[in-house]
Design an enzyme around this catalytic site. Sequence first.
Site, mmCIF file in Angstrom:
data_model
loop_
_atom_site.group_PDB
_atom_site.id
_atom_site.type_symbol
_atom_site.label_atom_id
_atom_site.label_comp_id
_atom_site.label_asym_id
_atom_site.label_seq_id
_atom_site.Cartn_x
_atom_site.Cartn_y
_atom_site.Cartn_z
ATOM 1 N N CYS A 244 0.843 -1.201 0.000
ATOM 2 C CA CYS A 244 0.000 0.000 0.000
ATOM 3 C C CYS A 244 0.877 1.249 0.000
ATOM 4 O O CYS A 244 1.997 1.232 0.519
ATOM 5 C CB CYS A 244 -0.887 0.062 1.250
ATOM 6 N N ASP A 245 0.345 2.314 -0.574
ATOM 7 C CA ASP A 245 1.020 3.601 -0.451
ATOM 8 C C ASP A 245 -0.009 4.707 -0.592
ATOM 9 O O ASP A 245 -0.948 4.593 -1.385
ATOM 10 C CB ASP A 245 2.114 3.772 -1.498
#
EC number: 3.6.1.9
Length: 203
Positions: free
Chosen positions: A76-77
Amino acid sequence: MNDSHGRRRLVLASQSPARLGLLRQAGLAPEVIVSGVDEDAITAPTPAELARVLAEAKAAAVAGRAEAAGALVIGCDSVLELDGEALGKPRDAEDATARWKSMRGRSGVLRTGHCVIDTAAGRQVSATASTTVRFGEPSDAEIAAYVASGEPLHVAGAFTLDGRSAPFVEGIDGDHGNVVGLSLPLLRKQLAELGVVITDLWV
């Protein structure tokens, strides 16, 4: 590869305590393997695409390691989109202060890229979740105190909903977890695309 209870192994390719906390609250018990990806070296045409490409890079970096063999890897980012720009973690205290002065009284869109790789099947799904954030109007003194706490230097967009900046956020439109770092509804859909039922991963 499964764990000792027969469940699929789940690996989080992030050192974010907030993401780990969200997954644990949802009954999951991921292992953490930090990707080591150089986020500054990655570019994309739009903030939403940048969030997705960064998530894919993190997940791929971990999925390629021997210790992740057979696992489901989550990358995730997050970036904050304001005026069409993608704002990640501020460079320094001066940058964080300028950010907050430009954000107050306005709305931004928190974009979080999600990538899940099934290393056993060699399959990957990725998407970006978006949540609108309405910022309040903290005074210069409040901004200075917040920046001095050090918290905004470690989070995308220089704010977080589960920390000291919570009083400065008027509200959100969309998934709360997405702003904290991970959209659980999106993750459930992505796992389903890979043929995995999220309740089968509960501990």
